[in-house]
Design a protein around this motif. Structure first.
Motif, short mmCIF file in Angstrom:
data_model
loop_
_atom_site.label_atom_id
_atom_site.label_comp_id
_atom_site.label_asym_id
_atom_site.label_seq_id
_atom_site.Cartn_x
_atom_site.Cartn_y
_atom_site.Cartn_z
N GLU A 108 0.81 -1.22 0.00
CA GLU A 108 0.00 0.00 0.00
C GLU A 108 0.84 1.27 0.00
O GLU A 108 0.33 2.35 -0.33
CB GLU A 108 -0.94 0.01 1.21
CG GLU A 108 -0.28 -0.08 2.57
CD GLU A 108 -0.18 -1.51 3.06
OE1 GLU A 108 -0.02 -1.70 4.28
OE2 GLU A 108 -0.27 -2.42 2.23
N THR A 111 0.94 2.62 -3.59
CA THR A 111 -0.30 3.00 -4.28
C THR A 111 -0.41 4.50 -4.57
O THR A 111 -0.73 4.89 -5.70
CB THR A 111 -1.52 2.52 -3.48
OG1 THR A 111 -1.45 1.11 -3.34
CG2 THR A 111 -2.81 2.88 -4.20
N TYR A 260 -9.81 4.88 -5.41
CA TYR A 260 -10.75 4.32 -4.43
C TYR A 260 -9.98 3.67 -3.27
O TYR A 260 -10.35 3.85 -2.10
CB TYR A 260 -11.65 3.29 -5.10
CG TYR A 260 -12.57 2.57 -4.15
CD1 TYR A 260 -13.75 3.17 -3.70
CD2 TYR A 260 -12.25 1.29 -3.69
CE1 TYR A 260 -14.59 2.51 -2.81
CE2 TYR A 260 -13.10 0.62 -2.81
CZ TYR A 260 -14.26 1.24 -2.37
OH TYR A 260 -15.08 0.59 -1.48
N ASP A 261 -8.90 2.93 -3.60
CA ASP A 261 -8.10 2.27 -2.57
C ASP A 261 -7.48 3.30 -1.62
O ASP A 261 -7.46 3.10 -0.40
CB ASP A 261 -7.01 1.43 -3.21
CG ASP A 261 -7.55 0.20 -3.91
OD1 ASP A 261 -8.72 -0.16 -3.67
OD2 ASP A 261 -6.81 -0.40 -4.73
N VAL A 262 -6.95 4.39 -2.19
CA VAL A 262 -6.31 5.42 -1.38
C VAL A 262 -7.33 6.09 -0.46
O VAL A 262 -7.09 6.27 0.74
CB VAL A 262 -5.62 6.48 -2.27
CG1 VAL A 262 -5.18 7.67 -1.43
CG2 VAL A 262 -4.42 5.87 -2.98
N SER A 264 -10.27 4.91 0.51
CA SER A 264 -10.74 3.94 1.51
C SER A 264 -9.75 3.79 2.65
O SER A 264 -10.13 3.69 3.82
CB SER A 264 -10.98 2.59 0.85
OG SER A 264 -12.00 2.66 -0.12
N GLY A 265 -8.46 3.77 2.30
CA GLY A 265 -7.42 3.64 3.31
C GLY A 265 -7.39 4.84 4.26
O GLY A 265 -7.18 4.69 5.47
N LEU A 266 -7.64 6.05 3.70
CA LEU A 266 -7.65 7.26 4.54
C LEU A 266 -8.86 7.28 5.47
O LEU A 266 -8.78 7.71 6.62
CB LEU A 266 -7.65 8.50 3.65
CG LEU A 266 -6.38 8.75 2.82
CD1 LEU A 266 -6.57 9.94 1.90
CD2 LEU A 266 -5.19 8.99 3.75
N HIS A 268 -10.54 4.62 6.59
CA HIS A 268 -10.45 3.59 7.61
C HIS A 268 -9.17 3.73 8.45
O HIS A 268 -9.00 3.02 9.41
CB HIS A 268 -10.53 2.21 6.98
CG HIS A 268 -11.86 1.94 6.31
ND1 HIS A 268 -12.07 2.13 4.97
CD2 HIS A 268 -13.03 1.50 6.82
CE1 HIS A 268 -13.31 1.82 4.65
NE2 HIS A 268 -13.93 1.45 5.77
#
Length: 268
Positions: A108, A111, A260-262, A264-266, A268
């Motif tokens: 990650e 990313t 979207y991954d970035v 979502s990571g922020l 959560h």
């Protein structure tokens, strides 16, 4: 059987899902690269599979697909050996190093950097509609810059492919179009040869390390071969203009997925 599944509970539905993902990924990879965007997430959805196992197993499918598509391309297109061979050599070494890093560095972390690079690549391609329509070498085939930049492209993208992988073919295509001056079709064919070397380099590390889940890897490999042959034939028939359009679509999809991954990571 457990040696082939690494203790993962393999079902028929899972195998059919991965076969379908392999076919689609193989087609995308053959045309312009980026099939890992489909295949790696599909493997990550398998219950009990670790991220490193998914990356390693993804390489089994990818090397099968790149072999099939490279052979199909090379029957019609003569590669620029002065760029392809040096890049393939350094890409192999970079992928071995990257595979080692994959066991040490969380994927990650890469990313956000990849996302910024993809946005830049996408915008640049859209704003330059004539880019890659025809080959226009920036330097002579025998020049030191031509060779040196090819080595650098192979090494840099090889390390990335060993660490993670999705988008490797797309990065190779845009690098050879913008830096070396290939057409999109020529760059796509060249990328297949180099991508084969990066997949092989990663597997040189992953196989002895016991990270490959062979039962799943062989299924996605079958799908990749079918998709790779069909995709290469499609690209050869449609030409550079078609490859460019698919390239923009795939890069856009990768931007959306990684964005979207970035986010979502922020959250959560």
């Amino acid at each position: 059987m457990e040696a082939l599944t690494a203790g993962i509970d393999v079902t028929l539905g899972m195998l059919l899902w991965l076969l379908a993902a392999g076919v689609l990924a193989g087609w995308i990879d053959a045309v312009v690269g980026g099939g890992g965007l489909i295949q790696l997430p599909a493997l990550l959805l398998v219950p009990g599979m670790t991220p490193v196992q998914a990356v390693a197993t993804n390489k089994v499918g990818s090397i099968a697909g790149t072999t099939a598509s490279a052979v199909t391309f090379l029957r019609k297109i003569t590669p620029d050996r002065s760029a392809t061979i040096p890049a393939a050599a350094t890409a192999f070494l970079g992928a071995v190093l990257g595979a080692k890093l994959a066991t040490l560095v969380p994927g990650e972390l890469f990313t956000p950097i990849i996302l910024v690079a993809l946005i830049g690549v996408g915008v640049f391609t859209v704003l330059n509609p004539s880019l890659g329509a025809d080959a226009s070498l920036r330097f002579g085939e025998s020049s030191k810059r031509h060779h040196g930049l090819s080595w650098l492209i192979g090494l840099t993208i090889g390390v990335y492919d060993g660490v993670l992988g999705p988008g490797t073919g797309s990065f190779l295509v845009i690098a050879f179009v913008t830096v070396i001056g290939f057409s999109f079709l020529q760059a796509s064919a060249t990328a297949k040869v180099i991508n084969w070397a990066t997949n092989f380099g990663a597997l040189v590390f992953f196989i002895p390390d016991g990270q490959v889940v062979w039962a799943l890897g062989l299924v996605v490999a079958v799908g990749n071969v079918a998709g790779g042959i069909f995709g290469a034939r499609t690209a050869l028939k449609k030409g550079s203009g078609f490859v460019r359009v698919v390239f923009v679509v795939v890069v856009s999809a990768m931007i959306i997925k990684l964005g979207y991954d970035v986010i979502s990571g922020l959250i959560h």
